[in-house]
Motif scaffolding. Structure first.
Motif, PDB file in Angstrom:
ATOM      1  N   LEU A 184     -14.714  -4.332 -10.907  1.00 34.95           N
ATOM      2  CA  LEU A 184     -14.282  -4.298  -9.509  1.00 34.95           C
ATOM      3  C   LEU A 184     -13.015  -5.151  -9.373  1.00 34.95           C
ATOM      4  N   GLN A 185     -13.147  -6.428  -8.995  1.00 36.18           N
ATOM      5  CA  GLN A 185     -11.964  -7.293  -8.935  1.00 36.18           C
ATOM      6  C   GLN A 185     -11.245  -7.358 -10.280  1.00 36.18           C
ATOM      7  N   GLY A 186     -11.994  -7.272 -11.381  1.00 38.93           N
ATOM      8  CA  GLY A 186     -11.380  -7.307 -12.702  1.00 38.93           C
ATOM      9  C   GLY A 186     -10.399  -6.168 -12.927  1.00 38.93           C
ATOM     10  N   VAL A 187     -10.696  -4.996 -12.364  1.00 37.76           N
ATOM     11  CA  VAL A 187      -9.783  -3.849 -12.470  1.00 37.76           C
ATOM     12  C   VAL A 187      -8.490  -4.137 -11.717  1.00 37.76           C
ATOM     13  N   ILE A 188      -8.619  -4.757 -10.541  1.00 36.70           N
ATOM     14  CA  ILE A 188      -7.435  -5.079  -9.740  1.00 36.70           C
ATOM     15  C   ILE A 188      -6.544  -6.080 -10.464  1.00 36.70           C
ATOM     16  N   THR A 189      -7.127  -7.094 -11.075  1.00 34.87           N
ATOM     17  CA  THR A 189      -6.314  -8.083 -11.785  1.00 34.87           C
ATOM     18  C   THR A 189      -5.645  -7.467 -13.013  1.00 34.87           C
ATOM     19  N   GLU A 190      -6.330  -6.543 -13.696  1.00 39.71           N
ATOM     20  CA  GLU A 190      -5.723  -5.880 -14.853  1.00 39.71           C
ATOM     21  C   GLU A 190      -4.500  -5.057 -14.444  1.00 39.71           C
ATOM     22  N   ILE A 191      -4.639  -4.310 -13.349  1.00 38.53           N
ATOM     23  CA  ILE A 191      -3.505  -3.522 -12.858  1.00 38.53           C
ATOM     24  C   ILE A 191      -2.371  -4.450 -12.441  1.00 38.53           C
TER      25      ILE A 191
END
Length: 333
Positions: free
Chosen positions: A288-295
């Protein structure tokens, strides 16, 4: 998919038991592949289903096929995947070994990466993505309570899988833009972590403007990140994703009136991430938030709140004491 073949639920937890149970209530043959603890609960107490709308039903264990052994899937006409995202690859291997090659595979999981994992590991099979908009609370023993509203969206296919799986009380609708729908749900699911850190019922949390301001900032970071990827999210509610941060910032009274027309939330509803912390299980924060930080890392974007929330959830996981019960001020970076 044929009506005389069972519908397998691969990795039955809260969502899997509720969805599988509702299918069984409608007369479908349902096979729950679950952990021994859950199987014992259902064998002793039956499978009890309820919802915020007042629906209640109890199924006897004999009305379901129950097993921890994946051979349970050998005759399935469809397999609904309901495991956590981190377990998707392992479940795909189980399905490849035990489910018939013509079984339709449907991912009823959070996040946006599970479909690619399933398709990579299940070549030649019909694998469809889906989005479950509602929340299910495990009340125990053997009871699962639907706490929010919404219809399941399933990727449109020539076989009409959504229509074939739709039953009274559990509507499933086909969509031609499942990727957009999943990204829209991911944005909404950014509140899962806030709810887990708050240790408050969802309706009480979302009714407070201080919490909604955090949620709005999370949505804004998420929209900026996925916009940089050229992704157009489709909101799971009647409010467009781009409008949601503005709606969240409204005064409490006005927001409450608007929310009532968009979504129904049981007073007991809490996020699945809160339940994970309470039970000492790994959360899906990386999906969830991890996907946003990766992008954000790929595009050089600043997403300080997303990074802060990832760190706080991982700290809570490591502490193993459940929700830390933080305030909005303690969460802000």
């Amino acid at each position: 998919m044929t009506q005389d073949r069972p519908i397998g639920v691969a990795g039955a937890g809260s969502i899997g038991c509720f969805v599988g149970g509702m299918l069984a209530v409608a007369g479908r043959r349902v096979a729950l592949l679950a952990r021994p603890r859950l199987i014992q609960e259902i064998e002793r107490n039956g499978l009890r289903l309820s919802s915020f709308e007042g629906f209640e039903r109890r199924l006897k264990s004999s009305e379901l096929l129950l097993s921890e052994h994946p051979s349970l899937l050998r005759d399935a006409g469809a397999v609904l995947v309901t495991v956590k995202s981190a377990d998707t690859a392992e479940m795909a291997e189980i399905i490849a070994k035990h489910a018939p090659a013509d079984a339709v595979i449907v991912s009823l999981q959070n996040g946006v990466g599970n479909l690619a994992v399933l398709r990579q590991r299940l070549p030649g099979r019909l694998v469809l993505a889906a989005m479950v908009p509602f929340n299910v609370i495990a009340r125990g023993p053997g009871q699962f309570h639907r706490a929010t509203s919404g219809d399941i969206a399933i990727e449109q296919d020539d076989a009409g899988t959504a229509a074939q799986l739709s039953v009274p009380g559990l509507r499933m609708r086909a969509t031609a833009d499942i990727a957009g729908v999943q990204w829209g749900k991911l944005l909404v699911n950014l509140n899962n972590a806030l709810n887990a850190l708050a240790d408050l019922p969802l309706r009480r949390q979302i009714a407070q403007r201080s919490w909604r301001m955090l949620f709005a900032e999370q949505m804004a970071e998420g929209l900026a990140a996925i916009g940089a990827e050229g992704i157009k999210p489709v909101s799971p509610t009647a409010v467009p994703a781009s409008w949601t941060p503005y709606m969240l910032r409204l005064p409490d009274a006005l927001f409450g009136m608007l929310l009532a027309g968009v979504m129904k939330i049981d007073p007991e509803a809490r996020s699945s991430m809160w339940e994970d912390l309470q039970r000492g299980r790994p959360t899906e924060i990386d999906y969830l938030q991890g996907v946003i930080t990766e992008i954000a890392d790929r595009h050089g974007l600043k997403v300080p709140l997303s990074r802060r929330i990832v760190a706080l959830v991982k700290n809570a996981e490591a502490a193993g004491k459940g929700s830390p019960g933080l305030t909005p001020e303690q969460i802000r970076p």
